[in-house]
Design a protein around this motif. Structure first.
Motif, PDB file in Angstrom:
ATOM      1  N   ILE A   5      47.069  46.984  44.862  1.00 53.90           N
ATOM      2  CA  ILE A   5      46.249  45.604  43.529  1.00 53.90           C
ATOM      3  C   ILE A   5      45.132  45.896  43.746  1.00 53.90           C
ATOM      4  CG2 ILE A   5      46.383  43.692  43.974  1.00 53.90           C
ATOM      5  CD1 ILE A   5      49.203  43.525  44.622  1.00 53.90           C
ATOM      6  N   GLU A   6      44.115  46.613  45.368  1.00 55.49           N
ATOM      7  CA  GLU A   6      43.284  46.261  45.662  1.00 55.49           C
ATOM      8  C   GLU A   6      42.850  48.173  44.807  1.00 55.49           C
ATOM      9  OE1 GLU A   6      42.564  46.952  49.649  1.00 55.49           O
ATOM     10  OE2 GLU A   6      43.086  45.343  49.963  1.00 55.49           O
ATOM     11  N   ARG A   9      42.192  46.558  40.816  1.00 51.88           N
ATOM     12  CA  ARG A   9      40.861  45.953  41.018  1.00 51.88           C
ATOM     13  C   ARG A   9      39.356  46.111  40.332  1.00 51.88           C
ATOM     14  NH1 ARG A   9      43.221  40.326  44.584  1.00 51.88           N
ATOM     15  NH2 ARG A   9      44.510  39.821  43.358  1.00 51.88           N
ATOM     16  N   ASN A  57      45.358  43.997  34.330  1.00 51.13           N
ATOM     17  CA  ASN A  57      45.708  42.572  35.020  1.00 51.13           C
ATOM     18  C   ASN A  57      47.512  42.024  34.841  1.00 51.13           C
ATOM     19  OD1 ASN A  57      42.932  42.257  34.917  1.00 51.13           O
ATOM     20  ND2 ASN A  57      42.970  41.390  33.707  1.00 51.13           N
ATOM     21  N   ILE A  60      48.524  44.242  38.427  1.00 49.96           N
ATOM     22  CA  ILE A  60      48.254  43.139  39.587  1.00 49.96           C
ATOM     23  C   ILE A  60      49.103  42.188  39.302  1.00 49.96           C
ATOM     24  CG2 ILE A  60      46.348  41.663  40.358  1.00 49.96           C
ATOM     25  CD1 ILE A  60      44.572  43.821  39.112  1.00 49.96           C
ATOM     26  N   TYR A  63      52.241  43.009  40.604  1.00 46.83           N
ATOM     27  CA  TYR A  63      52.797  43.804  42.071  1.00 46.83           C
ATOM     28  C   TYR A  63      52.547  42.024  42.864  1.00 46.83           C
ATOM     29  CZ  TYR A  63      52.448  47.826  41.181  1.00 46.83           C
ATOM     30  OH  TYR A  63      53.018  49.316  41.168  1.00 46.83           O
ATOM     31  N   GLU A  64      51.709  41.288  42.305  1.00 44.54           N
ATOM     32  CA  GLU A  64      51.637  40.258  43.346  1.00 44.54           C
ATOM     33  C   GLU A  64      52.634  38.979  42.985  1.00 44.54           C
ATOM     34  OE1 GLU A  64      48.223  37.730  41.591  1.00 44.54           O
ATOM     35  OE2 GLU A  64      46.617  39.241  42.659  1.00 44.54           O
TER      36      GLU A  64
END
Length: 74
Positions: A5-6, A9, A57, A60, A63-64
């Motif tokens: 994720i990092e 981003r 996006n 992300i 995954y979140e």
């Protein structure tokens, strides 16, 4: 998964939504009497950046949601 994720981003954070400025329309002089173009401007690079930002996006968010499910069950 948090590192993924990092990593995803990073390119998104560098994109500035106001970085694309379209052509201006002449108000005075000979240029003002010429016919105006219909439709929008075509910029394939900008379109590709928008597509990649949208897909990153989406990735992300997916995954979140997975991480939130795992943390909720712990």
């Amino acid at each position: 998964m948090i590192e993924t994720i990092e990593e995803a981003r990073q390119p998104v954070a560098k994109v500035n939504n106001n970085s694309y400025i379209g052509a201006k329309t002449a108000m005075y002089g000979i240029e003002a009497t010429l016919p105006k173009a219909s439709g929008g401007t075509s910029n394939p690079v900008y379109t590709e950046v928008q597509r990649r930002v949208y897909s990153l996006n989406y990735l992300i968010k997916k995954y979140e949601q997975k991480i939130a499910e795992v943390q909720k069950r712990i």
